[in-house]
Scaffold this active site. Structure first.
Site, PDB file in Angstrom:
ATOM      1  N   ALA A 242       0.810  -1.212   0.000  1.00 27.46           N
ATOM      2  CA  ALA A 242       0.000   0.000   0.000  1.00 27.46           C
ATOM      3  C   ALA A 242       0.850   1.273   0.000  1.00 27.46           C
ATOM      4  O   ALA A 242       0.312   2.378  -0.082  1.00 27.46           O
ATOM      5  CB  ALA A 242      -0.935   0.011   1.208  1.00 27.46           C
ATOM      6  N   ASP A 243       2.168   1.117   0.065  1.00 29.37           N
ATOM      7  CA  ASP A 243       3.048   2.279   0.137  1.00 29.37           C
ATOM      8  C   ASP A 243       3.145   2.968  -1.229  1.00 29.37           C
ATOM      9  O   ASP A 243       3.506   2.342  -2.234  1.00 29.37           O
ATOM     10  CB  ASP A 243       4.449   1.854   0.602  1.00 29.37           C
ATOM     11  CG  ASP A 243       5.345   3.041   0.862  1.00 29.37           C
ATOM     12  OD1 ASP A 243       5.317   3.557   1.989  1.00 29.37           O
ATOM     13  OD2 ASP A 243       6.054   3.455  -0.070  1.00 29.37           O
ATOM     14  N   ILE A 244       2.847   4.264  -1.252  1.00 32.49           N
ATOM     15  CA  ILE A 244       2.838   5.016  -2.510  1.00 32.49           C
ATOM     16  C   ILE A 244       4.231   5.070  -3.125  1.00 32.49           C
ATOM     17  O   ILE A 244       4.396   4.986  -4.351  1.00 32.49           O
ATOM     18  CB  ILE A 244       2.315   6.445  -2.273  1.00 32.49           C
ATOM     19  CG1 ILE A 244       0.893   6.402  -1.707  1.00 32.49           C
ATOM     20  CG2 ILE A 244       2.348   7.244  -3.567  1.00 32.49           C
ATOM     21  CD1 ILE A 244      -0.118   5.727  -2.609  1.00 32.49           C
TER      22      ILE A 244
END
Length: 288
Positions: A242-244
């Protein structure tokens, strides 16, 4: 004052670690002189340890120095564990030579997992930083430490959980914390003080068990739990999907038109285990 020389087990890019830490205003370091002052809390009190690189990425060595001769052995042990000089990063590089990240690891050899200074510091930091851009995240954590923490020899120490647990929510609101974030930080600290959350015990559990345990705590989601495992505990096999930043790095590296989906990320990372954390770090590094 005492001083010792230590070496790492393999390739080790200390200069990149200094660069990453330099984004945090609380860290006392000098990239040109290649040193960082590490705040260490032991049972006998607070200590400052200076770690200075003497060698190169290919032949890494470090001078370690501090004041208290009686705490020397414990301080060296803490610092070795923090920087994880015993990890074989050459073995990691060889692993990725047989994957779709071969070019990335050839470009950035010896990127280490370096732990935050203490388990509690890391947990508070990742709660504060979640869902914020890097600049404002560091602004908030700096205000937090300057308000509730303390200094020794010019080096900042994060506050103890007991201090934070007794802090009214309104005190953090004055620092521009949202109401929810103030509650998350203070309530998690209260759980630690009350014995409901034991970070030392948790750090000895398997990744999956830690994830299940932490996400039950209000204000801690998968991203926060994964980052605590990686940077607090030093676990090697985590990929925060989920890390951009990781999504953007994958988009750039694989020349995608859009950010990758979760399914695409699972496909890309199929052969990265058991070193997914090193992939995460090196991907982040590639777009800095």
């Amino acid at each position: 004052m005492w001083k010792e020389m230590l070496t790492a087990n393999s390739y080790y890019d200390f200069d990149y670690t200094l660069k990453r830490w330099s984004y945090d205003p609380l860290t006392n370091l000098d990239k040109e002189e290649r040193w960082v002052d590490v705040p260490v809390k032991l049972e006998d009190g607070s200590h400052v340890v200076r770690v200075q690189a003497q060698g190169t990425t290919a032949q890494p060595s470090f001078s370690i120095s501090s004041e208290d001769e009686n705490a020397k052995e414990a301080l060296i042990k803490h610092v070795r564990d923090l920087f994880q000089w015993d990890r074989d990063l050459e073995k990691v590089r060889r692993h990725f030579q047989n994957t779709n990240l071969e070019e990335l690891f050839s470009a950035y050899p010896g990127t280490p997992i370096v732990k935050d200074f203490h388990f509690y510091d890391c947990l508070v930091k990742v709660i504060i930083h979640q869902q914020l851009n890097m600049k404002f995240a560091h602004t908030l954590s700096t205000r937090f430490v300057e308000r509730l923490g303390y200094q020794k020899d010019g080096v900042w120490f994060y506050p103890e959980p007991e201090t934070v647990a007794e802090t009214p929510y309104e005190e953090l609101r004055k620092l521009q914390f949202s109401q929810r974030k103030a509650e998350y930080v203070i309530d998690a600290s209260r759980k630690i003080v009350e014995g409901e959350l034991d970070l030392d015990w948790l750090a000895r559990q398997a990744d999956e068990e830690v994830m299940k345990y932490l996400v039950k705590i209000r204000g801690i989601g998968p991203w926060t739990a994964e980052n605590w495992l990686m940077f607090g505990v030093g676990r090697e096999n985590l990929l925060p999907k989920a890390d951009i930043g990781i999504q953007n790095a994958l988009k750039s590296y694989f020349e995608l038109e859009n950010k990758p989906s979760k399914t695409q990320m699972e496909t890309f990372s199929k052969n990265w285990s058991p070193y997914q954390s090193y992939a995460s770090l090196t991907l982040w590094r590639s777009i800095e």
